[in-house]
Design an enzyme around this catalytic site. Structure first.
Site, PDB file in Angstrom:
ATOM      1  N   ASP A 119       0.853  -1.193   0.000  1.00 56.76           N
ATOM      2  CA  ASP A 119       0.000   0.000   0.000  1.00 56.76           C
ATOM      3  C   ASP A 119       0.885   1.238   0.000  1.00 56.76           C
ATOM      4  O   ASP A 119       2.012   1.197   0.490  1.00 56.76           O
ATOM      5  CB  ASP A 119      -0.908   0.024   1.236  1.00 56.76           C
ATOM      6  N   ASP A 130       4.125   2.593  -3.923  1.00 54.45           N
ATOM      7  CA  ASP A 130       3.424   3.557  -4.775  1.00 54.45           C
ATOM      8  C   ASP A 130       3.305   2.911  -6.155  1.00 54.45           C
ATOM      9  O   ASP A 130       4.318   2.703  -6.832  1.00 54.45           O
ATOM     10  CB  ASP A 130       4.249   4.854  -4.829  1.00 54.45           C
ATOM     11  N   VAL A 131       2.078   2.584  -6.572  1.00 51.64           N
ATOM     12  CA  VAL A 131       1.919   1.811  -7.816  1.00 51.64           C
ATOM     13  C   VAL A 131       2.275   2.600  -9.072  1.00 51.64           C
ATOM     14  O   VAL A 131       2.364   2.029 -10.154  1.00 51.64           O
ATOM     15  CB  VAL A 131       0.488   1.228  -7.960  1.00 51.64           C
ATOM     16  N   ASN A 172      -5.122  -3.563  -7.283  1.00 47.75           N
ATOM     17  CA  ASN A 172      -6.325  -3.104  -6.598  1.00 47.75           C
ATOM     18  C   ASN A 172      -6.233  -1.664  -6.101  1.00 47.75           C
ATOM     19  O   ASN A 172      -7.254  -1.049  -5.797  1.00 47.75           O
ATOM     20  CB  ASN A 172      -6.574  -4.069  -5.428  1.00 47.75           C
ATOM     21  N   THR A 180     -16.351   0.514   1.582  1.00 51.24           N
ATOM     22  CA  THR A 180     -14.915   0.780   1.664  1.00 51.24           C
ATOM     23  C   THR A 180     -14.715   2.212   2.114  1.00 51.24           C
ATOM     24  O   THR A 180     -15.627   3.037   2.000  1.00 51.24           O
ATOM     25  CB  THR A 180     -14.234   0.610   0.284  1.00 51.24           C
ATOM     26  N   TYR A 212     -13.005   8.864 -12.741  1.00 52.86           N
ATOM     27  CA  TYR A 212     -12.971   7.498 -12.212  1.00 52.86           C
ATOM     28  C   TYR A 212     -13.534   6.517 -13.241  1.00 52.86           C
ATOM     29  O   TYR A 212     -12.965   5.443 -13.468  1.00 52.86           O
ATOM     30  CB  TYR A 212     -13.802   7.477 -10.927  1.00 52.86           C
TER      31      TYR A 212
END
Lengths: 250, 254
Positions: free
Chosen positions: B38, B59-60, B86, B193, B156
């Site tokens: 994460d 950090d993706v 995800n 969430t 989004y």
């Protein structure tokens, strides 16, 4: 309390494989089909897998047969937790050669059977107060086109969309009933070999259209049907679940 | 009963909360070897402690962080069997007010993050196959917003549509290249969430009046998504690739 699952067309192919997979998920199997000998063989395999099962022989295109079957099931079982409408038919023929009788026969076998199954599934689940799951076996052919299969494609498109509306109605029941269609790609079963023959060219046809270069099996569909039948998919309703080796994606 | 993921080495991004945390926990409970990552390097340690698994700051959008995460999987468990891409963020803003920088950040996290993850995971899966057809399962957490719409969520929706079609395009490509690496998109509907809770009035999550648009009538729990993700990781879905699995309580039906 043992949960029970009804599987139509359980005398071969996807239906029989699904019955056997549902045993491993803890369901009592109520198998149906037209051929009592093959039905007995399915029950024998269910028991050999450590499960319990029973077989009912009836015609899934007959409303009176469904009504009698529903009475028998609700008389014997305290819950009906899953119904897999797997019985179906297939033929390949160019449209100019397809008679209205051909079309009607397939429509009855593939669409009317599912409409009746869902109707009586709702009734059985209502009468036993079961929060059940109905899985209608449709096809990739209900989502994309397949040459020389206009009747089948139309029928499976009907099954796919019917299932979406049934999901809305099932959600109004108390307890709520889930409905999904399961859309297999070309799967190597008797239904295919009966129509196209069983040789290397047919196997190549079954395999080469897939992105994943392997033959799809009845067990692949049985796993997905079991996922949709059980509580792991508690919030899944109204979907068309595609299991096709990537065949429809390109 | 359950779909077997025992001993599979599974990398889950965005695992400090929500769907990612639920997936890491359920996978670990079922015997998978989990690498939970994460961008919040502190909170991920709490999940990692619960799961008794590796937790990493990740950090993706950073290629180096991806290299580190995959290297950790290989270092601790010898291989990578599954990636759950995800990590995500959300931005509720009318298009007319949407700042280009915020649009870019949002698409970077979802689209570039998934692109990097797919590329690096596939490279590792091929390397460990040692010449045999590579195997593995990649799940991209998209959204029902990939195929429908709501006001104020255009960035989004764009990002999630890109992820859903990335799964489709890459699934076909890898299969046709002879790999047995599967790529599928999960399309969740409204789920309990932090991303969604942050956008709702207090108490709305458990108010049935808020869920009348969802045929099943209740919010989905992160565990419901985790169940679907684990099915897509298991061998029982080995004929599924390039698909979108919709889990939305029927929300997108009408």
């Amino acid at each position: 309390m043992t949960r029970s699952a009804i599987v139509t067309g359980a005398t071969s192919g996807i239906g029989r494989a699904t019955a056997l997979r549902l045993v491993r998920a803890g369901f009592h199997i109520i198998a149906t089909g037209r051929n009592p000998e093959r039905g007995a063989e399915t029950v024998r395999q269910v028991e050999a897998a450590g499960g319990s099962g029973e077989f009912h022989s009836f015609d899934v295109t007959s409303e009176s047969d469904w009504a009698a079957f529903a009475d028998a099931v609700t008389g014997r079982h305290t819950s009906v937790d899953a119904l897999i409408n797997s019985a179906g038919s297939f033929f390949t023929k160019a449209l100019p050669d397809t008679s209205l009788e051909d079309f009607r026969e397939l429509w009855t076998a593939d669409v009317e059977s599912v409409v009746l199954g869902t109707k009586y599934g709702f009734r059985m689940m209502r009468d036993t107060r079961s929060a059940g799951s109905i899985v209608n076996i449709s096809s990739l052919a209900g989502l994309i086109g397949l040459e020389d299969c206009a009747a089948y494609c139309a029928a499976k498109a009907a099954v796919t969309h019917f299932s979406r509306v049934a999901a809305l109605e099932g959600a109004q029941m108390n307890p709520k009933v889930r409905v999904n269609s399961l859309n297999p790609g070309v799967i190597y079963t008797e239904m295919i070999t009966h129509a196209y023959g069983d040789n290397d060219a047919v196997k190549a046809f079954v395999m080469d259209g897939n992105a994943l270069q392997r033959v799809g099996t009845a067990e692949d569909i049985a796993s997905a049907a079991t996922f949709l039948a059980c509580s792991a998919s508690r919030m899944v309703t109204g979907t068309a679940m595609l299991v096709d080796g990537g065949r429809g994606a390109d | 009963m359950t779909f077997d993921v025992k001993d599979k080495v599974v990398l889950v991004t965005g695992a400090a909360s929500g769907i990612g945390a639920a997936t890491a926990r359920l996978a670990a409970a079922r015997g998978a070897k989990v690498i939970a990552t994460d961008v919040d390097g502190e909170r991920i340690q709490g999940v990692a402690a619960d799961c008794q698994c590796i937790g990493l700051k990740h950090d993706v959008t950073s290629p180096e962080d991806w290299d580190n995460a995959i290297a950790a999987a290989v270092h601790h468990h010898g291989r990578l069997d599954a990636l759950v891409s995800n990590a995500g963020i959300v931005n509720y803003e009318p298009i007319i007010d949407l700042d280009l920088a915020r649009f870019r950040t949002l698409t970077q996290v979802h689209v570039e993050g998934s692109f990097l993850g797919v590329q690096k995971a596939v490279a590792q899966m091929r390397a460990q196959a040692r010449g045999a057809p590579a195997t593995g399962s990649i799940v991209l957490t998209a959204s029902v917003m990939a195929n429908c719409a709501a006001p104020g969520i255009s960035a989004y929706a764009v990002a999630k549509a890109a992820m859903a079609n990335m799964a489709r395009a890459v699934g076909v490509e890898l299969g046709r290249k002879g790999d047995m690496i599967r790529v599928n998109a999960l399309c969740p509907g409204p789920t309990r969430t932090p991303l969604l809770e942050g956008a709702m009035p207090p108490g709305a999550m458990d108010d049935p009046a808020h869920w009348t648009d969802v045929p099943l009538g209740v919010p989905q729990e992160p565990e419901d998504m985790a169940e679907s993700i684990l099915f897509l990781i298991s061998e029982e879905s080995s004929f599924m690739t390039a698909t979108q699995m919709v889990v939305d309580g029927g929300w997108s039906l009408t």
